[in-house]
Design a protein around this motif. Sequence first.
Motif, PDB file in Angstrom:
ATOM      1  N   LEU A 312      41.517  49.543  37.652  1.00 49.18           N
ATOM      2  CA  LEU A 312      40.657  50.267  37.342  1.00 49.18           C
ATOM      3  C   LEU A 312      40.477  50.809  35.972  1.00 49.18           C
ATOM      4  CD1 LEU A 312      40.878  52.232  40.782  1.00 49.18           C
ATOM      5  CD2 LEU A 312      39.651  50.187  40.210  1.00 49.18           C
ATOM      6  N   SER A 313      41.710  50.805  35.158  1.00 47.81           N
ATOM      7  CA  SER A 313      41.432  51.252  34.088  1.00 47.81           C
ATOM      8  C   SER A 313      40.787  50.484  32.857  1.00 47.81           C
ATOM      9  CB  SER A 313      42.792  51.772  33.329  1.00 47.81           C
ATOM     10  OG  SER A 313      43.783  50.810  33.253  1.00 47.81           O
ATOM     11  N   ASP A 314      40.681  49.177  33.329  1.00 46.56           N
ATOM     12  CA  ASP A 314      40.242  48.072  32.574  1.00 46.56           C
ATOM     13  C   ASP A 314      38.900  47.516  32.938  1.00 46.56           C
ATOM     14  OD1 ASP A 314      39.680  45.782  30.933  1.00 46.56           O
ATOM     15  OD2 ASP A 314      41.588  44.973  31.168  1.00 46.56           O
ATOM     16  N   PRO A 315      37.848  47.930  32.290  1.00 41.60           N
ATOM     17  CA  PRO A 315      36.164  47.591  32.975  1.00 41.60           C
ATOM     18  C   PRO A 315      36.220  46.284  33.112  1.00 41.60           C
ATOM     19  CG  PRO A 315      36.387  48.731  30.864  1.00 41.60           C
ATOM     20  CD  PRO A 315      37.640  48.810  31.015  1.00 41.60           C
ATOM     21  N   ILE A 316      36.814  45.440  32.135  1.00 41.56           N
ATOM     22  CA  ILE A 316      36.512  44.013  32.210  1.00 41.56           C
ATOM     23  C   ILE A 316      37.231  43.241  33.259  1.00 41.56           C
ATOM     24  CG2 ILE A 316      37.060  41.809  30.986  1.00 41.56           C
ATOM     25  CD1 ILE A 316      36.567  43.232  28.227  1.00 41.56           C
ATOM     26  N   MET A 317      38.390  43.743  33.312  1.00 38.01           N
ATOM     27  CA  MET A 317      39.377  43.290  34.637  1.00 38.01           C
ATOM     28  C   MET A 317      38.421  43.656  35.867  1.00 38.01           C
ATOM     29  SD  MET A 317      41.700  41.598  36.106  1.00 38.01           S
ATOM     30  CE  MET A 317      42.774  41.110  34.441  1.00 38.01           C
ATOM     31  N   LEU A 318      37.891  44.858  36.085  1.00 43.38           N
ATOM     32  CA  LEU A 318      37.470  45.252  37.222  1.00 43.38           C
ATOM     33  C   LEU A 318      36.312  44.340  37.444  1.00 43.38           C
ATOM     34  CD1 LEU A 318      37.069  47.388  39.511  1.00 43.38           C
ATOM     35  CD2 LEU A 318      35.902  49.047  37.972  1.00 43.38           C
ATOM     36  N   THR A 319      35.313  44.072  36.380  1.00 49.73           N
ATOM     37  CA  THR A 319      34.393  43.363  36.793  1.00 49.73           C
ATOM     38  C   THR A 319      34.753  41.994  37.130  1.00 49.73           C
ATOM     39  OG1 THR A 319      32.853  44.469  34.852  1.00 49.73           O
ATOM     40  CG2 THR A 319      32.207  42.217  35.637  1.00 49.73           C
ATOM     41  N   ARG A 320      35.586  41.214  36.461  1.00 50.15           N
ATOM     42  CA  ARG A 320      36.169  40.074  37.096  1.00 50.15           C
ATOM     43  C   ARG A 320      36.466  40.191  38.463  1.00 50.15           C
ATOM     44  NH1 ARG A 320      40.961  37.808  33.630  1.00 50.15           N
ATOM     45  NH2 ARG A 320      40.549  36.135  35.082  1.00 50.15           N
ATOM     46  N   ALA A 321      37.515  41.110  38.900  1.00 50.05           N
ATOM     47  CA  ALA A 321      37.812  41.303  40.279  1.00 50.05           C
ATOM     48  C   ALA A 321      36.932  41.210  41.260  1.00 50.05           C
ATOM     49  CB  ALA A 321      38.709  42.286  40.256  1.00 50.05           C
ATOM     50  N   VAL A 322      35.889  42.140  40.918  1.00 49.60           N
ATOM     51  CA  VAL A 322      34.607  42.280  41.751  1.00 49.60           C
ATOM     52  C   VAL A 322      34.040  40.890  41.958  1.00 49.60           C
ATOM     53  CG1 VAL A 322      32.606  43.395  42.121  1.00 49.60           C
ATOM     54  CG2 VAL A 322      34.360  44.804  41.474  1.00 49.60           C
ATOM     55  N   SER A 323      33.956  40.371  40.582  1.00 54.46           N
ATOM     56  CA  SER A 323      33.207  38.983  40.945  1.00 54.46           C
ATOM     57  C   SER A 323      33.867  37.742  41.749  1.00 54.46           C
ATOM     58  CB  SER A 323      32.932  38.587  39.234  1.00 54.46           C
ATOM     59  OG  SER A 323      32.406  37.088  39.434  1.00 54.46           O
ATOM     60  N   GLU A 324      35.180  37.927  41.594  1.00 54.43           N
ATOM     61  CA  GLU A 324      36.045  36.981  42.472  1.00 54.43           C
ATOM     62  C   GLU A 324      35.770  37.341  43.942  1.00 54.43           C
ATOM     63  OE1 GLU A 324      38.276  33.969  41.459  1.00 54.43           O
ATOM     64  OE2 GLU A 324      36.375  34.121  40.133  1.00 54.43           O
ATOM     65  N   LEU A 325      36.145  38.773  44.069  1.00 54.96           N
ATOM     66  CA  LEU A 325      35.852  38.946  45.462  1.00 54.96           C
ATOM     67  C   LEU A 325      34.438  38.750  46.117  1.00 54.96           C
ATOM     68  CD1 LEU A 325      37.649  42.464  45.400  1.00 54.96           C
ATOM     69  CD2 LEU A 325      38.491  40.428  46.316  1.00 54.96           C
ATOM     70  N   ASN A 326      33.525  39.018  45.533  1.00 56.83           N
ATOM     71  CA  ASN A 326      32.064  38.677  46.030  1.00 56.83           C
ATOM     72  C   ASN A 326      32.009  37.075  46.073  1.00 56.83           C
ATOM     73  OD1 ASN A 326      29.487  39.430  46.624  1.00 56.83           O
ATOM     74  ND2 ASN A 326      28.805  38.586  44.618  1.00 56.83           N
ATOM     75  N   ARG A 327      32.467  36.236  45.172  1.00 52.70           N
ATOM     76  CA  ARG A 327      32.506  34.816  45.397  1.00 52.70           C
ATOM     77  C   ARG A 327      33.041  34.161  46.646  1.00 52.70           C
ATOM     78  NH1 ARG A 327      34.827  32.017  40.222  1.00 52.70           N
ATOM     79  NH2 ARG A 327      33.256  33.392  39.236  1.00 52.70           N
ATOM     80  N   PHE A 328      34.449  34.793  46.798  1.00 54.11           N
ATOM     81  CA  PHE A 328      34.873  34.210  48.004  1.00 54.11           C
ATOM     82  C   PHE A 328      34.297  35.151  49.220  1.00 54.11           C
ATOM     83  CE2 PHE A 328      38.085  32.790  45.202  1.00 54.11           C
ATOM     84  CZ  PHE A 328      38.819  31.851  45.708  1.00 54.11           C
ATOM     85  N   ALA A 329      33.207  35.700  49.345  1.00 55.44           N
ATOM     86  CA  ALA A 329      32.566  36.461  50.487  1.00 55.44           C
ATOM     87  C   ALA A 329      33.582  37.328  51.184  1.00 55.44           C
ATOM     88  CB  ALA A 329      32.192  35.365  51.359  1.00 55.44           C
ATOM     89  N   LEU A 330      34.699  37.699  50.395  1.00 53.37           N
ATOM     90  CA  LEU A 330      35.237  38.977  50.935  1.00 53.37           C
ATOM     91  C   LEU A 330      34.484  40.414  50.690  1.00 53.37           C
ATOM     92  CD1 LEU A 330      38.665  37.621  49.583  1.00 53.37           C
ATOM     93  CD2 LEU A 330      37.816  37.846  51.960  1.00 53.37           C
TER      94      LEU A 330
END
Length: 847
Positions: A312-330
Amino acid sequence: MTEVSDRGPMPEVWGGIPGRNRNFTGRVELLQLLRARIGDAATAVVPSGDAEAEGAHALQGMGGVGKTQLAIEYVWQYRSEYELVWWIPADQPTSAVKALADLAPSLNLPPPSVSGHDEAAKAVLAALSRGEPYARWLLVFDNANDPKDLKDLIPVGPGHVILTTRNYNWRGVVETLEINVFRREESVEFLLRRVPAAISTGDADRLAEELGDLPLALEQAAALKAETGISVDEYLRLLGERADELLDQTPAAGYPKSMSATCSVSVTTLESRLPEAVELLRCLAFFGPDPIPPDVLRRSAGLARPLLREVLSDPIMLTRAVSELNRFALVKVNPQGRTIQIHRLVQALLREQLSAEDQASLRHDVHVLLSKSVPGGPDEVRQWPRFAALVPHLEPARVTESIEHDVRVFVLDVVRYLYQSGGRQTAQAIVEDLLRRWEDEPGGQNDRLLLTAQTRRGDILRELGDYALAAETDRAAHDRAKEIFGNDDAATLSAARALGGDLRALGDFAAAAELDEESRARHVQAFGEDDPRTLRSINNLALDYGLIGRYGAARELHKRAFIGQRDAAAGDINWEVLGSWNGLARVIRQHGEYRTARDIGEEALERGRQELGAEHPWTLRTGRDLSIALRRTGAWQQALDMAQDVYQRCKRLFGLNNPDTLAAATCLANAERTVGHIDEAFDRAQDVARRYSLVYGPAHPFTLACEGNVALLHRVQNAVEKARELDEKCLAGLKAKVGQDHHYSLNVAINLASDLAALHELDRACALGEETLERVRGALGDKHPVALGCAANLIIDLRALGAEDKAAAFAAVTLSNYEQALFPEHPDVKTARAGRHLDFDFDPPLI
């Protein structure tokens, strides 16, 4: 596959409907059966007792069998049959209330940002039940739990209701269609369509076997294969390795092994790609299933879990994490507001996979994230949308269980937001939960936050009209705070302000004034003249003075409070600014300056509508007081129109026995009498007096004064003896309660003199008229319109008695002064000049 074709145009109102699954398969027969059962079914009925509710149909089955997908497909297939279709997440009552409330603007009703979610939802249900403005509607309650949780949320009306549920208790309550897993051929066909050219028929059959033909598990497996290209063999190997472990953790009832394992495999695969995404996912599992505002996830201070803090302190990492979760339909990411949603089934499975220690640390971090999500306080209207978005997450996140000081402060802020925005029932439920928990803690009785919670509870109870319990709550908080912290502590003074409001509500105006005079002095000493808490105490004392007839002093205090609160708000209009502004207009009217009161009230109402909305409680209160000012200035039709509007809104929003509705009904009855709608006014005034007795008690000054309004209407209807008897009763009660020189008593005394004159008891009428005039002049001044009207009535009675000289002495100055106080063509001036008695009614002021 056999398909059902689309059936025409979209409904006029279409909200919350999930996107259509073009891979939907194998459920044609179920769709047709559901349609045949719904057909032209009778009105949807609120579930009660053991009787089945016609028009409401439940799709019942275990989790993941595709109940929601079937409901979605029904909506899309048969959408042209409806004018309105609305989707309602129903796993918890707060989510259902919010979804219903969000429908309000589409029904030409005030949005929840104006009236609060509870009241907006009630208004929606009432409109649907009437079939206004749409008679052909369909509501889908998705993932309904216990029938008793929804018994007040299913409308009675001409439309249809579909529920999806795992709960067998809906059987016998509504007509139920049981939904089972796919037939094997349906499972295979689904997989071949979902991942074409990536799976063979044989592999599809093997996968379906291991997944138990569960539609949701099949969808997850297909999504994983489509995203990662994982082979069926590898998938089945991972599934086998993880299944026993998952089953050992005792999954929730209704979740099959394959469903749990599928979720676990998805998480395991993702964890090998981006472990930070899984950490975020586990965090999201402890929110509610409603959209999570993106700002919530942009703070990391105070978090217990290092990896989550890193994400949560790294906006780039947060964006990547959300993108991966969305891609896996989670998760589901809303591209417009960038809110994130995670399915409730996935949340439950994720939570159950965690140790008790991990659950506790994640829940702690969610509490911290929620508590830091609103940069301002609940008194700032511009922060209300932020609070509104967080409320649905409080219960699922179990925020009221937190022992963290900052989190508890946040929950109390949510309670205050709900109280101020109109969500009083929800606020009450939260604060009662807090008190149950905090009072049982060691040393809890000495905690400042506990005292704050008690005061919040008192505020809510007072707004809901439970004055006795509010006073009991606030008196206990005040006594306890005074014992622990002393007379001048902030907690003690806050409880004192609340207790003063309770005393006003109970009709003990003098005691309220005495308490608030001391409280104001202590506020000034403790905080200074310009502190918001001091300004509240000043406003409270102004209300006291208005209730005991010290209008000049009340005027100065209201003016001081208004200017201070307006300046502190820096040009914004919050409810406190509007309240003190309206208070100033009201006391100016009570002081006899009707035109000025009208001008101020009109400006205040316009700003209230602009800033808070037309149906905020304080906007409605301002409108009610403006209606009275319009009536006093002779603008009778305008007064009636506004009184009708305010009353109808209050009745719809708050119910008939709410204090605001009762005051609005009194205002309307007086306006109806003024324009000659006597029968309507009489019926309404009688009903209001009865309800005042129930809510306030038979000896309350407001109840007695409202009965005086009924007496007035008895005389207008020529039932003069009834009028005299009731006025005598009211006057005796008011003398005992507030004193002979109180303006409520004086109004009734003036009307009683008119009763006596109508009964030709002229000696008694003149004697009472002269005595009352002297008292009115002493209380209000010689040139107050009430004093001049009382003198005008006395002139008529003296002339009828033959005391022409005495009458002439009064007449020499009375009528000219009356013209100056009002204006020559004012209806009351014309009535006095025509030699007819003037009537004096009562409107309950704010407390």
